[in-house]
Design an enzyme around this catalytic site. Structure first.
Site, mmCIF file in Angstrom:
data_model
loop_
_atom_site.group_PDB
_atom_site.id
_atom_site.type_symbol
_atom_site.label_atom_id
_atom_site.label_comp_id
_atom_site.label_asym_id
_atom_site.label_seq_id
_atom_site.Cartn_x
_atom_site.Cartn_y
_atom_site.Cartn_z
ATOM 1 C CE LYS A 66 -0.614 5.627 7.782
ATOM 2 N NZ LYS A 66 -2.046 5.928 7.920
ATOM 3 C CG ASP A 99 5.408 3.650 1.871
ATOM 4 O OD1 ASP A 99 5.363 4.282 2.944
ATOM 5 O OD2 ASP A 99 4.425 3.522 1.119
ATOM 6 C CG PHE A 154 -1.907 1.159 1.152
ATOM 7 C CD1 PHE A 154 -3.130 0.994 0.512
ATOM 8 C CD2 PHE A 154 -1.603 2.409 1.685
ATOM 9 C CE1 PHE A 154 -4.031 2.050 0.418
ATOM 10 C CE2 PHE A 154 -2.499 3.463 1.592
ATOM 11 C CZ PHE A 154 -3.716 3.285 0.957
HETATM 12 N N1 PLP Z 1 2.156 4.269 2.400
HETATM 13 C C1 PLP Z 1 1.828 3.569 3.496
HETATM 14 C C2 PLP Z 1 2.713 2.429 3.916
HETATM 15 C C3 PLP Z 1 0.668 3.872 4.213
HETATM 16 O O1 PLP Z 1 0.346 3.152 5.292
HETATM 17 C C4 PLP Z 1 -0.135 4.952 3.783
HETATM 18 C C5 PLP Z 1 -1.390 5.278 4.475
HETATM 19 O O2 PLP Z 1 -1.987 4.473 5.140
HETATM 20 C C6 PLP Z 1 0.252 5.677 2.645
HETATM 21 C C7 PLP Z 1 1.403 5.303 1.981
HETATM 22 C C8 PLP Z 1 -0.560 6.837 2.151
HETATM 23 O O3 PLP Z 1 -0.446 7.905 3.049
HETATM 24 P P1 PLP Z 1 -1.550 9.061 3.044
HETATM 25 O O4 PLP Z 1 -2.836 8.444 3.459
HETATM 26 O O5 PLP Z 1 -1.027 10.075 4.036
HETATM 27 O O6 PLP Z 1 -1.589 9.616 1.664
#
Ligand code: PLP
Length: 390
Positions: free
Chosen positions: A244, A215, A132
């Protein structure tokens, strides 16, 4: 009209909301408008690392707001500068770019990678199944799960998605531009990358010279008991994206770049109106200091170990319900042998908030301030819910 009816009227139907009407938060607890208290193992989806109403965060937001809330990136603000310097000091990365969210950080990282590769005949961006990375097109182009992609085609070109945790399937070459990877998959069910998998990527990186982009949006900034999830492995990513927890609940993300990509972007190549907002940065300074300088990262490690041990005991007590407990620090998944919606709903009735991800994994990502007593409280409720539902 009830809140639920007003919600249905007002919004696009993108979220399945919890049946709670929250009044306020304090530390690791939320309180609804009837005064009921909930122990929050969900932490605003891994955002509220310092819990609710942290006095330092509240003060920093207040003080910065009195001076100015926004100036634009034509100015450098002392809050943004101090936060960038703290990020450099505690992570070892050379350069920082502030975005507003995680997915925007991912988009920026894709752009940096593409620009870096444009003079090197490297074009292919690789990511992994079950990942994700966000909801924008670059991020979605790196994700295989139908529930996120279906109907949004076509996606961007020159992206390939390889099987996660399968070293034999790492089809990487000199044409590979970058490998994007969650070292612990979050939404995918709290699944850590295996040592062999990461070692294979590191070996192929030495051979083919591609970028590794971590990520760390969910796992970064101390949640796993180390600065990043990748800090648990023998690898040095060229770029990490965090978001986050960074703003203490205010929106902010950051792209962190190593020396290898420090000079890729030049004036005007990338930008944002709100990114690096001084109020978010002022809160971020408090977050960074609490996590890296006042012992919260250590607490994530010790509390995480304690929590995992208690959850391991639950797995032994309820083998027909719990199939696995995994994770690092305070990023923990409890995998059930059945969908977890009903279990999480029962936990909520018992005053403990957790989130169900990937259908059958209870995701535990509480504030890093959680104490052993509070973990015991959560375990007691989980034990009685598991006993009832087994
Ligand atoms: N990457 C990871 C691993 C995430 O957990 C999330 C959100 O849950 C994102 C990217 C996307 O972040 P955002 O919701 O701040 O755009």
């Amino acid at each position: 009209m009830t809140i639920a009816e007003r919600e249905r009227d007002a919004f696009f139907h993108t979220y399945k909301r919890l049946p709670l009407d929250i009044d306020r938060g304090e530390g690791v607890y939320l309180f609804d408008k009837s005064g009921n208290r909930y122990l929050d193992l969900f932490g605003g989806l891994a955002v509220n690392a310092l819990g609710y109403a942290h006095p330092g965060v509240v003060r920093a937001i207040h003080e910065q707001s009195k001076r100015f809330i926004h100036l634009s990136n034509y100015f450098v603000t002392d809050a943004a500068l101090e936060l960038a310097e703290l990020l450099r000091k505690h992570t070892g990365f050379a350069k920082v770019f502030f975005s507003n969210s995680g997915t925007e950080g991912i988009e920026g990282a894709i752009k940096i990678a593409r620009l870096w590769g444009s003079t090197r005949e490297k074009t292919e961006i690789v990511s992994f199944t079950n990942a994700f990375h966000g909801r924008t097109y670059g991020a979605l182009s790196m994700m295989d799960r139908v529930k996120y992609r279906s109907g949004f085609e076509p996606f961007l070109g020159n992206f390939s998605i390889l099987p996660f945790n399968d070293p034999a399937a790492l089809n990487l070459s000199d044409g590979t531009l970058a490998v994007f990877l969650e070292f612990i998959q979050g939404e995918g069910g709290i699944v850590p990358a295996s040592e062999e998998f990461v070692a294979a990527i590191a070996g192929l990186q030495r051979r083919h010279g591609f970028l590794v982009v971590a990520d760390e949006i969910q796992s970064g900034i101390g949640r796993t008991g180390r600065p990043f999830a990748f800090s648990h492995y023998d690898i040095s990513p060229d770029i990490a994206v965090v978001a986050k927890p960074l703003g203490g609940g205010l929106p902010i993300g950051a792209i962190l770049g190593s020396a290898a990509v420090a000079d890729v972007l030049d004036i005007g190549r990338h930008g944002t109106t709100f990114g690096g907002n001084p109020v978010s940065c002022a809160a971020g300074i408090v977050v960074m200091k609490e996590i890296f300088e006042s012992g919260l990262m250590r607490n994530a490690e010790t509390s995480g170990t304690y929590f995992m041990k208690g959850l391991g005991d639950l797995r032994e007590a309820f083998p027909s319900l719990v199939s696995a407990v995994r994770g690092k620090g305070l990023m923990i998944g409890v995998e059930l042998r059945r969908p977890c919606d009903a279990v999480v709903a029962e936990m909520l009735r018992g005053g403990v908030l957790a989130n169900c991800t990937n259908q059958n994994v209870i995701r535990i990502v509480p504030p890093l301030i959680i104490t052993k007593e509070q973990i015991d409280e959560a375990l007691r409720v989980m034990r009685s819910v598991f006993a009832r539902l087994t």
